[in-house]
Structures are given as structure tokens and as C-alpha cells.
Design an enzyme around this catalytic site. Sequence first.
Site, mmCIF file in Angstrom:
data_model
loop_
_atom_site.group_PDB
_atom_site.id
_atom_site.type_symbol
_atom_site.label_atom_id
_atom_site.label_comp_id
_atom_site.label_asym_id
_atom_site.label_seq_id
_atom_site.Cartn_x
_atom_site.Cartn_y
_atom_site.Cartn_z
ATOM 1 N N LEU A 110 -2.195 33.609 -25.390
ATOM 2 C CA LEU A 110 -2.579 32.246 -25.013
ATOM 3 C C LEU A 110 -1.620 31.242 -25.634
ATOM 4 O O LEU A 110 -1.465 31.176 -26.857
ATOM 5 C CB LEU A 110 -4.016 31.947 -25.477
ATOM 6 C CG LEU A 110 -5.085 32.922 -24.987
ATOM 7 C CD1 LEU A 110 -6.471 32.388 -25.324
ATOM 8 C CD2 LEU A 110 -4.954 33.197 -23.498
ATOM 9 N N ARG A 127 -2.027 17.725 -33.008
ATOM 10 C CA ARG A 127 -1.847 17.359 -34.418
ATOM 11 C C ARG A 127 -0.432 17.615 -34.947
ATOM 12 O O ARG A 127 -0.111 17.242 -36.063
ATOM 13 C CB ARG A 127 -2.878 18.108 -35.277
ATOM 14 C CG ARG A 127 -4.253 17.465 -35.243
ATOM 15 C CD ARG A 127 -5.273 18.298 -35.974
ATOM 16 N NE ARG A 127 -5.700 19.449 -35.189
ATOM 17 C CZ ARG A 127 -6.349 20.496 -35.701
ATOM 18 N NH1 ARG A 127 -6.620 20.547 -36.988
ATOM 19 N NH2 ARG A 127 -6.720 21.491 -34.921
ATOM 20 N N LYS A 164 3.728 23.103 -28.952
ATOM 21 C CA LYS A 164 3.444 23.744 -30.245
ATOM 22 C C LYS A 164 4.041 25.138 -30.362
ATOM 23 O O LYS A 164 4.656 25.469 -31.381
ATOM 24 C CB LYS A 164 1.932 23.796 -30.496
ATOM 25 C CG LYS A 164 1.600 24.431 -31.832
ATOM 26 C CD LYS A 164 0.212 24.124 -32.319
ATOM 27 C CE LYS A 164 -0.833 24.867 -31.568
ATOM 28 N NZ LYS A 164 -2.165 24.672 -32.181
ATOM 29 N N GLN A 223 -1.543 27.895 -16.697
ATOM 30 C CA GLN A 223 -2.878 27.302 -16.781
ATOM 31 C C GLN A 223 -2.650 25.793 -16.718
ATOM 32 O O GLN A 223 -2.339 25.157 -17.723
ATOM 33 C CB GLN A 223 -3.561 27.697 -18.105
ATOM 34 C CG GLN A 223 -4.996 27.201 -18.204
ATOM 35 C CD GLN A 223 -5.529 27.273 -19.628
ATOM 36 O OE1 GLN A 223 -4.783 27.327 -20.599
ATOM 37 N NE2 GLN A 223 -6.857 27.256 -19.761
ATOM 38 N N GLY A 233 -0.526 32.291 -29.166
ATOM 39 C CA GLY A 233 0.874 31.919 -29.368
ATOM 40 C C GLY A 233 1.120 31.125 -30.631
ATOM 41 O O GLY A 233 2.263 30.999 -31.075
ATOM 42 N N ASN A 289 50.131 36.930 -49.947
ATOM 43 C CA ASN A 289 49.578 35.905 -50.818
ATOM 44 C C ASN A 289 49.767 34.556 -50.140
ATOM 45 O O ASN A 289 50.888 34.143 -49.886
ATOM 46 C CB ASN A 289 50.300 35.937 -52.171
ATOM 47 C CG ASN A 289 49.552 35.096 -53.190
ATOM 48 O OD1 ASN A 289 49.135 33.977 -52.897
ATOM 49 N ND2 ASN A 289 49.382 35.632 -54.387
ATOM 50 N N ASN A 321 46.935 25.580 -35.660
ATOM 51 C CA ASN A 321 46.683 26.477 -34.521
ATOM 52 C C ASN A 321 46.380 25.728 -33.238
ATOM 53 O O ASN A 321 46.277 26.328 -32.188
ATOM 54 C CB ASN A 321 45.528 27.426 -34.851
ATOM 55 C CG ASN A 321 44.233 26.691 -35.149
ATOM 56 O OD1 ASN A 321 44.250 25.566 -35.659
ATOM 57 N ND2 ASN A 321 43.120 27.310 -34.848
ATOM 58 N N ALA A 367 57.633 26.558 -50.960
ATOM 59 C CA ALA A 367 56.506 25.608 -50.966
ATOM 60 C C ALA A 367 56.840 24.373 -50.146
ATOM 61 O O ALA A 367 57.978 23.922 -50.112
ATOM 62 C CB ALA A 367 56.183 25.216 -52.404
HETATM 63 C C1 UD1 Z 1 -10.293 29.239 -31.462
HETATM 64 C C2 UD1 Z 1 -11.588 30.046 -31.425
HETATM 65 C C3 UD1 Z 1 -12.234 30.042 -32.802
HETATM 66 C C4 UD1 Z 1 -11.274 30.611 -33.822
HETATM 67 C C5 UD1 Z 1 -9.936 29.862 -33.788
HETATM 68 C C6 UD1 Z 1 -8.959 30.556 -34.661
HETATM 69 C C7 UD1 Z 1 -12.544 29.787 -29.185
HETATM 70 C C8 UD1 Z 1 -13.514 29.046 -28.364
HETATM 71 N N1 UD1 Z 1 -12.487 29.447 -30.469
HETATM 72 O O1 UD1 Z 1 -10.629 27.907 -31.733
HETATM 73 O O2 UD1 Z 1 -13.433 30.818 -32.796
HETATM 74 O O3 UD1 Z 1 -11.835 30.546 -35.116
HETATM 75 O O4 UD1 Z 1 -9.428 29.807 -32.448
HETATM 76 O O5 UD1 Z 1 -7.732 29.868 -34.709
HETATM 77 O O6 UD1 Z 1 -11.865 30.649 -28.678
HETATM 78 N N2 UD1 Z 1 -5.415 27.791 -25.427
HETATM 79 C C9 UD1 Z 1 -4.968 27.902 -24.134
HETATM 80 N N3 UD1 Z 1 -5.639 27.268 -23.144
HETATM 81 C C10 UD1 Z 1 -6.739 26.534 -23.387
HETATM 82 C C11 UD1 Z 1 -7.213 26.425 -24.712
HETATM 83 C C12 UD1 Z 1 -6.518 27.070 -25.719
HETATM 84 O O7 UD1 Z 1 -3.947 28.560 -23.872
HETATM 85 O O8 UD1 Z 1 -7.312 26.005 -22.421
HETATM 86 C C13 UD1 Z 1 -4.677 28.490 -26.487
HETATM 87 C C14 UD1 Z 1 -4.051 27.550 -27.489
HETATM 88 O O9 UD1 Z 1 -2.719 27.238 -27.119
HETATM 89 C C15 UD1 Z 1 -4.078 28.372 -28.766
HETATM 90 C C16 UD1 Z 1 -5.301 29.258 -28.597
HETATM 91 O O10 UD1 Z 1 -5.586 29.278 -27.226
HETATM 92 O O11 UD1 Z 1 -2.958 29.202 -28.884
HETATM 93 C C17 UD1 Z 1 -6.492 28.741 -29.391
HETATM 94 O O12 UD1 Z 1 -6.859 27.461 -28.929
HETATM 95 P P1 UD1 Z 1 -7.392 26.354 -29.904
HETATM 96 O O13 UD1 Z 1 -7.712 25.150 -29.120
HETATM 97 O O14 UD1 Z 1 -6.470 26.195 -31.050
HETATM 98 O O15 UD1 Z 1 -8.755 27.030 -30.378
HETATM 99 P P2 UD1 Z 1 -9.598 26.659 -31.633
HETATM 100 O O16 UD1 Z 1 -10.443 25.487 -31.322
HETATM 101 O O17 UD1 Z 1 -8.742 26.595 -32.825
HETATM 102 CA CA CA Z 2 -6.418 26.513 -33.307
#
Ligand code: UD1
Ligand code: CA
Length: 453
Positions: free
Chosen positions: A8, A15, A22, A73, A101, A375, A384, A421
Site C-alpha cells: 500500500l 505530516r 511520502k 487507487q 510502503g 612521480n 585535458n 619544473a
Molecule cells: C494503519 C492501521 C492501524 C495500524 C497502523 C500502523 C488501518 C485501518 N489501520 O493506520 O491499525 O496501527 O496503520 O502504521 O489499516 N493507504 C493507501 N490507501 C488508502 C489509505 C492508506 O494506500 O486509502 C496506505 C498508506 O499510504 C500507508 C498505509 O496504507 O502506507 C497505512 O495508511 P495510514 O493512513 O498511515 O494508516 P494508519 O491510520 O496509520
Molecule cells: Ca500510518
Amino acid sequence: MPLSVVILAAGQGKRMNSDLPKVLQPLAGRPLLGHVLDAARGLEAAATCVVYGHGGDQVPAAFPDAGVRWVLQAEQHGTGHAVAQAMPQVPDDHLVLVLYGDVPLVQVETLSKLIAEAGEGAISILSVMLTDPTGYGRVVRDGAGSVARIVEHKDANTKERAIHECNSGVMCAPAGRLREWLGALKNDNSQGEYYLTDVIVAAVRSGLKVRAVIAPTAAEVLGVNDRLQLAELETAYRRQRAVELMLTGVTIVDPARFDARGPVSVGRDVYVDVNVVFEGRVKLGDRVRIGPNVVISDSEIGDDTEILANCVIDRAVVGPRCKVGPFARLRPEALLHEDVHVGNFVEVKKSELKRGAKANHLTYLGDATIGEKVNVGAGTITCNYDGVNKWRTEIGDGSFIGSGTMLVAPVKVGAGSTIGAGSTITRDTPGDKLTLERSKQVTIPGWKRPGKK
Ligand code: UD1
Ligand code: CA
């Protein structure tokens, strides 16, 4: 069961406050997603799918040779929604391993354990014990200690928030069942998202086992949400790499001041002083000594060679028993054979220095071949570049180039030449002779220094 990996990588990472998506933020000089792709490669999966979205084509474009399927997505509606986008690519009889990811330090060994715990009748999740679980989904267990569900921090009550076992997000499940559960997800939660974590309840209801594998270290499953966490993971990575090398027998004076960012291979009893950075592929022979403040990229250093303080070495090959630096710069295609000395403020580019050659001070050698035991005196420059083309300089074995010589290429210095030299050499010189180019020194009789008016 055959394995499909789904990574993912569609999230924005608000942030980070960055224009760069990211998953393309660098850790140890490589994008976060690159580290995850490496881990996936280590698993020898039948297929790997990456779900991308935020940042658009920039993300796939950063990995032209990844050999993965890219699934878009377009709008991000949560982790469950993200995995669902990849499911049309995955056959029912596969196991699906979900990776993030932005969780770059996950180890192949841990993932293999997780995969072994999943099957037709079981799903597995990677959990982690955190002293400060704020923000993470919590792993809720039933009276018998089995995993019952995962509750997101934002949806958790006070009692649930007191749980320290957290969801890393990494999970493994049978594809056919996962497809059903994903299809039935609802987004009636505080964030209005389709949570992947809700498949746990569905699995329990369908009578499958949910097995949690606890990650051996927190660093392995820590995600990057802001630049502070990115720096913390960089520290963890630095430490991990230094430990690996120290355990193979390298002396690292201070592991907190050493960065290995690519694959390193080392001989025995290598010594590395402080503030050393290795990038790309670095190969060091036996007893190599690296002084402080040295950067080595994609280079090879032979047995018993010493690199003194403050050198920068990039795509160079250095033979055995050489001495380089302090303050030397070896640029791409510098090739130093055995017993060569390249000293302070010497720059070498696309040049070969044969056995025993020395250029000890303030010199530029570009597009040159320097023979055995030559040397090169201080302040010598191979001219060059004529402003359009690069030309070669060849210096025959055993020559002595006097200080401050300009060698205007293309030019050949015959073997055994001595160059006086200060000469500007524009024509080939015969071997075993003294050649110099110099206007006669004169002293003006009767000359007086001007006095103040
Ligand atoms: C998620 C988990 C949480 C866990 C945490 C650990 C869920 C609902 N929650 O929360 O339980 O403790 O990770 O870090 O799964 N992403 C997508 N598409 C989306 C949403 C997210 O590709 O629509 C990807 C993000 O890029 C990321 C990962 O999924 O790599 C996690 O998404 P993020 O929004 O960071 O999830 P958390 O709220 O941190
Ligand atoms: Ca996260």
C-alpha cells in the site's frame, strides 16, 4: 499456497509537509518504497502489486525496473479500499501479504514467519508491543487470549487505548476469503474509511484462526508519518547496518557515526574511523583502513590500502597497498593499481595509475595513463579539455614530472622522461631525456623598487 504481495503506497503523508510523495522520501539515500520492494523481492512471491495514488505517476516512474504491477487507487478511502483495488490481480488460491510502503525496515525473516502462520484456515497479523501506542490500532484479545479484533486509536475507548499490543498493518490472509470480507466492509467509523483491520472480525466470525506474530523489534514495523520519525528510522537503519558489519569482523570506531547505505562486502580486520559514509556497492579488502570523514560510493579498495582522512571516492577502483589522501578525490573510472600513492588535494578522473606511481600533492589527473613508478610533482595538471573535447595524456613508466607542469593533451611523455619544473608540455617528449619549456630567468641590472610619492 502461492504468495501475492500487495504494497500500500497511495497515502499522501500530510505530516511530511513535502511536495514529494511520502513513499518517495529517502531513507539511507533510497526511497522508502524501495526498501519495501527489496523485502518483497526477498520473499520470492508469485506476484507483487503496488497500490499507488497520491503523487500519481511519479511513484511508478521512480521504479522503472521493479517488475511489479502498479494499481491506481485514484481516491484514498482507507487501507481496506486500497487492498481491494489490487484484488482483481490476485487468484483465489493465493495467500495475500499486505505491506505498507511507508514501513521500510520490515525484515524478510519476520515476514516469512508471518506467511508460515497463515493458510486456508488462518490469517496472521504482525503486531508490536509499544510503550507509547498512541495513534496505532490496538490488538484486542478475548478471554482466552485469542485475537478478536483490531480497534483504531480514534475509535478506541479508554480501556482499549490502554492496550500496548499494536497492529503494524502487515498481515497475511487467504485471497478468496479476503476478497469476500473486503467486499462486505463498511465505513461507519470515525474516519469514514474502509479499514483493512475490520477483516479480523470477519475472519473470526467465519471460524478462521487469527494468529499474531509479535515483531522482534519495534523499529522493524515503525511507519514514517513525519520527518522526525524518518530521522528515527534512519538512526535505526544506521545502527542495524553497523551491527551487521561489526559482527562480520569490521572495527567501527563509533557505530553512531557510520552510515552504510548500500551493500558492503569486507575482508578481514577492516578498520573504519568516525564519520564515514558508504553509498552504493562498496567492496573492501583485508586490513583496509578508512580514516575519519571519508565518503566512498560504488568503489573497490584493495588489501592493506589506507584511505586517510577527508577523502571522497566515487566509482573508483583502488588496488592493494595504496595510500590515498588526506583530502584526495577519486572520481569515476579512477583506477589505481598496487602501491600507488595519491596525496592531498589530488583529483583523479578517468585515469589509470600503474604500480608504484605517486602523485602526492595538489594535482589534477584527468583522462590520463600514468605508468609504473612515475612521480608526478606538486601542482601538475593534465590540461585535458580544450573547451569542446576531452583529450588523453600518457606518461610512460619511470618518468619524473617536475612540479608545476602543464601537460596539454593530447600528449605523450616517453618512458623515463624527466620534465623540468614549470614546463608547459604541448608536444610528445622523447624517453629517457630531460625536456623543459621555460623562458630564461633574467635579473634586470639597475632596477629600483618604486618609492612612495
Ligand atoms: C494503519 C492501521 C492501524 C495500524 C497502523 C500502523 C488501518 C485501518 N489501520 O493506520 O491499525 O496501527 O496503520 O502504521 O489499516 N493507504 C493507501 N490507501 C488508502 C489509505 C492508506 O494506500 O486509502 C496506505 C498508506 O499510504 C500507508 C498505509 O496504507 O502506507 C497505512 O495508511 P495510514 O493512513 O498511515 O494508516 P494508519 O491510520 O496509520
Ligand atoms: Ca500510518
